[in-house]
Structures are given as C-alpha cells and as structure tokens.
Design a protein around this motif. Structure first.
Motif, short mmCIF file in Angstrom:
data_model
loop_
_atom_site.label_atom_id
_atom_site.label_comp_id
_atom_site.label_asym_id
_atom_site.label_seq_id
_atom_site.Cartn_x
_atom_site.Cartn_y
_atom_site.Cartn_z
N LEU A 52 0.82 -1.21 0.00
CA LEU A 52 0.00 0.00 0.00
C LEU A 52 0.85 1.26 0.00
CD1 LEU A 52 -2.83 1.32 0.32
CD2 LEU A 52 -2.50 1.15 2.79
N THR A 53 1.93 1.26 0.75
CA THR A 53 2.74 2.47 0.90
C THR A 53 3.82 2.61 -0.17
OG1 THR A 53 4.17 1.29 2.46
CG2 THR A 53 2.38 2.62 3.39
N LEU A 54 4.28 1.50 -0.73
CA LEU A 54 5.43 1.56 -1.62
C LEU A 54 5.10 1.46 -3.11
CD1 LEU A 54 7.86 -0.77 0.37
CD2 LEU A 54 7.79 1.72 0.38
N VAL A 55 3.95 0.87 -3.45
CA VAL A 55 3.62 0.64 -4.86
C VAL A 55 2.56 1.65 -5.29
CG1 VAL A 55 2.85 -1.02 -6.57
CG2 VAL A 55 4.14 -1.80 -4.58
N LYS A 56 2.91 2.48 -6.26
CA LYS A 56 2.00 3.55 -6.69
C LYS A 56 1.07 3.12 -7.82
CE LYS A 56 5.54 6.24 -7.54
NZ LYS A 56 6.67 5.55 -6.89
N ASP A 57 1.44 2.09 -8.54
CA ASP A 57 0.67 1.68 -9.72
C ASP A 57 0.51 0.17 -9.69
OD1 ASP A 57 -0.19 1.02 -12.35
OD2 ASP A 57 0.61 2.93 -13.08
N GLU A 58 -0.71 -0.31 -9.89
CA GLU A 58 -0.96 -1.75 -9.76
C GLU A 58 -0.28 -2.57 -10.86
OE1 GLU A 58 -5.49 -1.16 -11.51
OE2 GLU A 58 -5.20 -2.07 -9.58
N LYS A 59 0.22 -1.93 -11.91
CA LYS A 59 0.96 -2.70 -12.91
C LYS A 59 2.27 -3.24 -12.33
CE LYS A 59 3.64 1.01 -15.14
NZ LYS A 59 3.80 1.82 -16.36
N HIS A 60 2.72 -2.66 -11.19
CA HIS A 60 3.96 -3.11 -10.56
C HIS A 60 3.71 -4.18 -9.49
CE1 HIS A 60 6.05 0.03 -12.63
NE2 HIS A 60 5.41 0.99 -12.01
N PHE A 64 6.49 -6.44 -7.40
CA PHE A 64 6.56 -6.33 -5.95
C PHE A 64 6.43 -7.71 -5.31
CE2 PHE A 64 4.47 -5.98 -1.81
CZ PHE A 64 5.34 -5.14 -1.16
N ASP A 65 5.49 -8.52 -5.79
CA ASP A 65 5.30 -9.86 -5.23
C ASP A 65 6.57 -10.68 -5.34
OD1 ASP A 65 2.76 -9.24 -4.57
OD2 ASP A 65 1.78 -10.51 -6.05
N ARG A 66 7.22 -10.60 -6.51
CA ARG A 66 8.43 -11.38 -6.70
C ARG A 66 9.56 -10.89 -5.79
NH1 ARG A 66 9.39 -11.12 -12.99
NH2 ARG A 66 8.12 -9.25 -12.81
N GLN A 171 1.03 -19.73 -7.87
CA GLN A 171 1.35 -18.66 -8.77
C GLN A 171 1.01 -17.31 -8.16
OE1 GLN A 171 -0.73 -19.49 -12.36
NE2 GLN A 171 0.79 -20.96 -13.08
N ARG A 172 1.64 -16.28 -8.69
CA ARG A 172 1.42 -14.93 -8.19
C ARG A 172 0.06 -14.42 -8.63
NH1 ARG A 172 5.96 -15.30 -10.88
NH2 ARG A 172 5.28 -13.86 -12.50
N ALA A 173 -0.54 -13.54 -7.83
CA ALA A 173 -1.90 -13.09 -8.08
C ALA A 173 -1.99 -11.95 -9.08
CB ALA A 173 -2.55 -12.66 -6.75
N TYR A 174 -0.90 -11.23 -9.27
CA TYR A 174 -0.99 -10.00 -10.07
C TYR A 174 -0.10 -10.04 -11.30
CZ TYR A 174 -3.25 -8.28 -5.90
OH TYR A 174 -4.10 -8.12 -4.85
N LYS A 175 0.21 -11.24 -11.80
CA LYS A 175 1.18 -11.32 -12.88
C LYS A 175 0.67 -10.66 -14.17
CE LYS A 175 -0.15 -15.94 -14.45
NZ LYS A 175 0.36 -17.29 -14.71
N ASP A 176 -0.66 -10.55 -14.36
CA ASP A 176 -1.17 -9.97 -15.60
C ASP A 176 -1.17 -8.44 -15.59
OD1 ASP A 176 -3.16 -9.80 -13.70
OD2 ASP A 176 -4.80 -10.07 -15.14
N TYR A 177 -0.68 -7.80 -14.52
CA TYR A 177 -0.63 -6.34 -14.48
C TYR A 177 0.64 -5.78 -15.10
CZ TYR A 177 -4.60 -6.16 -11.30
OH TYR A 177 -5.83 -6.26 -10.75
N ASP A 178 1.58 -6.65 -15.47
CA ASP A 178 2.81 -6.16 -16.08
C ASP A 178 2.49 -5.46 -17.39
OD1 ASP A 178 5.31 -6.32 -17.78
OD2 ASP A 178 6.06 -7.06 -15.87
N ASP A 179 3.15 -4.32 -17.64
CA ASP A 179 2.79 -3.54 -18.82
C ASP A 179 3.27 -4.15 -20.13
OD1 ASP A 179 5.48 -3.04 -18.79
OD2 ASP A 179 5.32 -0.91 -18.33
N GLN A 180 3.93 -5.31 -20.07
CA GLN A 180 4.30 -6.02 -21.29
C GLN A 180 3.32 -7.13 -21.62
OE1 GLN A 180 6.81 -4.88 -23.12
NE2 GLN A 180 7.05 -3.29 -21.55
N GLN A 181 2.36 -7.38 -20.73
CA GLN A 181 1.39 -8.45 -20.96
C GLN A 181 0.30 -8.00 -21.91
OE1 GLN A 181 1.68 -11.56 -19.74
NE2 GLN A 181 3.64 -10.96 -18.83
N GLU A 182 -0.33 -8.99 -22.58
CA GLU A 182 -1.46 -8.66 -23.43
C GLU A 182 -2.64 -8.20 -22.58
OE1 GLU A 182 -2.53 -11.63 -26.19
OE2 GLU A 182 -0.62 -11.60 -27.24
N LEU A 183 -3.51 -7.48 -23.21
CA LEU A 183 -4.58 -6.83 -22.48
C LEU A 183 -5.77 -7.74 -22.26
CD1 LEU A 183 -4.62 -3.42 -24.33
CD2 LEU A 183 -3.82 -3.84 -22.04
N GLY A 184 -6.48 -7.49 -21.17
CA GLY A 184 -7.81 -7.99 -20.94
C GLY A 184 -8.67 -6.77 -20.63
#
Length: 395
Positions: A52-60, A64-66, A171-184
């Motif tokens: 909450l305090t360190l990550v400004k954008d959910e694409k990261h 962060f999880d890794r 598996q990690r919960a937010y892996k599809d937020y990476d800005d290199q992933q295809e969109l949903g």
C-alpha cells in the motif's frame, strides 16, 4: 532489515522512493500493523501495508510480489520441478515457523526423502486428488497439497488450515498487471482511466461533506446538509474502428478494448470503416451500405474537444491509401489519405492504436504511410502502448 528490503525493491526496478520508504516506517512506528496475541508478526499484514505504501501503480504488483517473496521467503518465482528443488529456504522457513514437535516429525522422514518423494509424486500424478494420505491434493494427510494436516508437509496451492506447511507453491496473483502483458478488459480499463477529466453534472445526488461541515458550523451546530451533482468523466471520445479482412484475427482484443471504452467514457461516439477511412463510415456492420454516415458530416458534427482514436492494423495495399478508387469495395472519388488528414486536422487530439505486433510494423509499407499521415502517433494494443496513448491525448 528494512533498508535491505528497500534496496531489494529498487533492484527489482520498482520505482520506490525514499519518501515512500519513510512512510512505511512511520506506519510501523504508529502500530498500523504489529505483533498478534502470540507475539508473532503477521507477514500478511506487513505485505499489505508495504504494498500500500510503496507501490504507486498496480501494474507493478507482480514485480513487488516477486521481490517481496525473494526477500522474505527466499522462494523461487515459479515452481519448476524439472530443476533441483531448493532446500535451503525450506530449512530457513522451518526454523522460523514450525514448532519443536513438528521439526522432530520432519526429522523422521528426513529432508532428502521428503523432497525426493514430492518430485516423484508430481511425476506420477496426472489428475486432481482430494483426501487420502499419498497423492498431492486437498485435504487428507499427505505431506503434499493443502487443506489437510501433516507436520512434514509442503503446501502446494490453496489456503492452508494448519499453518504447518513448509512452503506455498502457488502462482502470483498479479502477474497480468505487467505492462508487457497482453490486455484484458480489466487491464484496459486501468489504462483508460489515465484519460480523465471530471465534472459535476446532473441532479444533486452526492453529499458534499466539506460544505456540509462548514455550513453546520456556521449554523451554530444545527445540521445543514449540502448536496452536489455526481462527478462524471467529462472526456469526449470519437472512436473509429477498422473491421473485416485482416482485422478478423484481432476481433477478441478489439472487442475487449471497445467494451472497456464504452464503460469508461460517458461521451463516446463510434463508427466503423474497412482498411482505410473514405467518404463514409457506418455504425452497424449488417447494414453498412444501407445506413451510411458521410465522413464530412462526422467532422462537422463533433467539435475539436473530442479525442479521436483510430483502431486498426493499417495493413493493406498502399494503393488503398494513396489513390482515388483505391477502396477494395467501391470506387472512392478521393484517396483515403485525404480523409485521414481532414480528420486529424479537425481533431487535434488524435492517435492510432494498432493490434499488430510492433515488431512487424517496419515491414508493412502501408503502416509506414499511415504513421506519416498521423504524425507518428501510432501505438501498439498493449497495456504500455495504451497508457502512452492516453498520456498523449490527455496533454
């Protein structure tokens, strides 16, 4: 310890600033999270607070999880049982999380035997298993799986009940937020929200809390409720979408984009074209020749505060763009290039979103021509490309 954690996040290329790190320390000092009744810190609570305090954008979130897992757990990012299973971090976690009785139970089997058995069962098992005392699954007393009980266990997926597993292999919960992933559709909405301009419109339906407090205080404490109209995204979008032909292979992604745009923007107008824009467009593909909308009328109807977005693969014969009669469907009197220039002149805030992979653009002559016509404002249909488009249109 947290200094090293901070540098771990920076090493993972997370944009974490010193100010955000100090905010995390202040939250810890203020007791936002702290020891539970058994005097043990909850790692889950610290994970939520630090994210909450360190990550400004959910694409990261995925990065962060890794980084969090690598620092606090020593885990592998994705379980690969074709390689040697890392036992060092299992022993480290064992020392911190298991009771003396559970440690003694593991010693009965032995570390090497425990890990070798896990690898063999992963190779033998071909389907989900529930209950029992051997196969990897849910419930039961097998040393592997989740939801059951065995003090010698390695938890694989799911939520643990007895908190005695050596490691959660999931598996990690937010892996599809990476800005290199295809969109949903969900990720597209996140990117589109960068293009916002809110205004209060309509009936007074929302409580204006600051004004209510001021009015109540000025009224000697007697409650004086103030209402304001709801806030709406006031951005106006004119969406022109290529349909048919080579666009058929991009149908799903363009449909996701269209669905997200419709839900995010109150002021949305859309039309279809094929390959290149000519002297008319349409709204219903089944009645495309019966219900035509002249392009000149569209230019005149909408004012310059509309953001113009083309969506198309720009893949065609250059003749279709540059020559009269270039359309594959009818004999157009003026070339498509003329109409593109008229549209971009009428709507200064414009961009082109291309679902074709960016790596092939240089090999398509028609894409190069379109790029020149729109002033190189072409972006790929990816999360990063869409964010760049929204950033350009919001200037």
């Amino acid at each position: 310890m947290l200094i090293d954690f901070f540098y771990t996040l920076r090493a993972a290329k997370l944009p974490v600033s010193v100010k955000e790190y100090l905010t995390l320390l202040e939250a810890l000092q203020a007791g936002v999270v702290g020891p539970k009744s058994d005097d043990a810190w909850s790692l889950d609570d610290f994970y939520n607070l630090s994210r909450l305090t360190l990550v400004k954008d959910e694409k990261h979130y995925d990065k962060f999880d890794r980084a969090f897992g690598a620092y606090f757990k020593g885990v592998e990012m994705v379980a690969d049982f074709t390689k040697e299973i890392p036992a060092d971090w299992l022993r480290k976690i064992l020392e911190n999380e298991l009771t003396p009785e559970q440690k003694a139970a593991i010693e009965k089997m032995g570390w090497d035997e425990l890990m070798e058995t896990l690898k063999k069962r992963l190779e033998e098992q071909k389907e989900r298993h529930e209950g029992g005392n051997k196969w990897i699954g849910t419930g039961g007393t097998s040393p592997f799986g989740h939801g059951g009980y065995n003090p010698q266990g390695v938890r694989i997926g799911g939520a643990g009940k007895n908190k005695s597993a050596v490691k959660v292999w999931e598996q990690r919960a937010y892996k599809d937020y990476d800005d290199q992933q295809e969109l949903g559709t969900r990720n597209i909405k996140v990117a589109l929200r960068r293009l916002r301009k809110f205004a209060r419109e309509g009936h007074e339906l929302e409580l204006d809390l600051p004004d209510t407090i001021r009015s109540t205080a000025a009224n000697a404490g007697y409650l004086d409720i103030k209402m304001v109209p709801e806030r709406h995204n006031n951005v106006k979008v004119l969406l022109l979408m290529d349909v048919g032909g080579t666009m058929d292979e991009h149908i799903q992604r363009v449909e996701e984009l269209f669905s997200a745009v419709k839900s995010e923007f109150k002021h949305l107008e859309f039309y279809y074209f094929h390959n290149c824009v000519y002297d008319f467009m349409w709204k219903n593909n089944r009645r495309r020749f019966a219900e035509k909308f002249p392009t000149w009328d569209i230019i005149r109807k909408y004012n310059k505060d509309y953001k113009l977005i083309f969506v198309g693969d720009a893949t065609m014969s250059p003749y279709e763009i540059l020559q009269p009669g270039g359309s594959v469907e009818y004999n157009n009197e003026e070339p498509g290039a003329e109409w593109i220039q008229r549209l971009t002149h009428a709507f200064p805030k414009h961009a082109w979103i291309n679902p074709e992979p960016q790596g092939v653009w240089q090999y398509r002559q028609s894409i190069s021509i379109i790029q020149q016509l729109i002033g190189n404002r072409m972006y790929p249909l990816s999360l990063k490309g869409l964010e760049e488009t929204m950033r350009l249109l919001s200037k």
